[in-house]
Design an enzyme around this catalytic site. Structure first.
Site, PDB file in Angstrom:
ATOM      1  CE  LYS A  30       7.153   6.180   8.397  1.00 12.19           C
ATOM      2  NZ  LYS A  30       6.725   4.780   8.452  1.00 12.19           N
ATOM      3  CE  LYS A  60       0.671   2.703   6.734  1.00 11.67           C
ATOM      4  NZ  LYS A  60       2.044   2.602   7.256  1.00 11.67           N
ATOM      5  CG  ASP A  63      -9.853  -5.262  14.825  1.00 11.61           C
ATOM      6  OD1 ASP A  63     -11.012  -5.720  14.826  1.00 11.61           O
ATOM      7  OD2 ASP A  63      -8.848  -5.963  15.047  1.00 11.61           O
ATOM      8  N   PRO A  65     -14.780  -1.086  15.753  1.00 11.85           N
ATOM      9  CG  PRO A  65     -16.660   0.234  15.288  1.00 11.85           C
ATOM     10  CD  PRO A  65     -16.089  -1.133  15.054  1.00 11.85           C
ATOM     11  CB  THR A  67     -10.890  -4.262  18.389  1.00 17.84           C
ATOM     12  OG1 THR A  67     -11.890  -5.203  18.767  1.00 17.84           O
ATOM     13  CG2 THR A  67      -9.527  -4.898  18.465  1.00 17.84           C
ATOM     14  CB  THR A 117       1.409   4.714  -1.884  1.00 16.99           C
ATOM     15  OG1 THR A 117       2.148   4.198  -0.785  1.00 16.99           O
ATOM     16  CG2 THR A 117       1.036   6.146  -1.625  1.00 16.99           C
ATOM     17  NE  ARG A 177      13.575   8.907  -2.304  1.00 16.43           N
ATOM     18  CZ  ARG A 177      12.886   8.403  -1.276  1.00 16.43           C
ATOM     19  NH1 ARG A 177      12.382   9.189  -0.340  1.00 16.43           N
ATOM     20  NH2 ARG A 177      12.710   7.107  -1.162  1.00 16.43           N
TER      21      ARG A 177
END
Ligand code: C5P
Length: 228
Positions: A30, A60, A63, A65, A67, A117, A177
């Site tokens: 990631k 993430k 903006d 649609p 863009t 979160t 974890r």
């Protein structure tokens, strides 16, 4: 279930060293906003040269649609395997993104970000006028109808999301974890047993791997557990 290692280290060199250490393991990496802004597309290329890692580019996107769709088209050209966009950008934006990406012969998987979160119930309600759990299911249904492949969510929402969409709607769950290590700053953590029970398709693990003195051994242990 697939393992996705979060490359959240402070420098490009440290990230590349971890990637080298994990060479030839069947896992995803990631790449977040910080690393992408700092090191750009060359970083993705460097990771791909090290091994045939699958790459999740976690930017993430949020903006209007057009863009968002423009941005996602550019991201798709980078050849990454998974990207994410904010569900709260709405149906039209998500559909526009998928219309554009579906024109590619091979497009990345697209996941929706639901409730960050970092929100507690009160802060979330001030913006969305809904409880987090209700909003997540609503976002999941919207994302599924808009043609997305899945959601970023907590382990504790994974099963419910699938029950309210479809069983093969992917869930990618951070806050893992694997063997009950230290929580760090995560609040709602789960181990591998919990992740399996709740049908996570991808588990994201950062610090328990890259802060360990033997990251490869930890990954091998996780992979053994996942595949065993
Ligand atoms: O080090 P740790 O395993 O806690 O890293 C989790 C990774 O997943 C980090 O890159 C973090 O930004 C990301 N993430 C998260 N919670 C979310 C979305 C992404 O922890 N809801």
């Amino acid at each position: 279930m697939k393992l996705c290692v979060a490359l959240d280290l402070a420098t490009k060199e440290e990230c590349l060293n971890i990637a080298k250490d994990l060479k030839n393991l069947d896992l995803w990496l990631k790449v977040g906003l910080r690393a992408y802004l700092r090191d750009g597309f060359r970083f993705i290329e460097d990771l791909k040269t090290i091994s045939e890692f699958k790459i999740f580019l976690d930017l993430k996107i949020h903006d209007i649609p057009n863009t968002m769709a423009d941005a996602c088209e550019e991201i798709a050209k980078l050849g990454v395997d998974m990207i994410n966009i904010h569900a709260s950008a709405g149906n039209i934006a998500m559909q526009e993104v998928m219309n554009r990406l579906n024109k590619f012969s091979k497009r990345p998987l697209v996941l929706a970000v639901s409730a960050l979160t970092s929100f507690d119930e009160e802060n979330f309600f001030n913006i969305y006028k809904q409880k987090i759990n209700e909003a997540v299911i609503n976002f999941a249904k919207m994302s599924n109808h808009s043609g997305l492949d899945g959601m970023v969510c907590s382990v504790f929402e994974s099963k419910n999301i699938k029950e309210n969409t479809r069983q093969d709607f992917l869930t990618l769950t951070p806050g893992i974890r694997p063997f009950g290590e230290c929580n760090d700053d995560q609040k709602r953590v789960a181990d591998l047993i919990m992740a399996k029970k709740n049908k996570s398709d991808f588990i994201v693990v950062g610090r328990p791997i890259y802060k360990d003195k033997n990251p490869r051994m930890i990954c091998e242990k996780i992979l053994e557990n996942i595949n065993g």
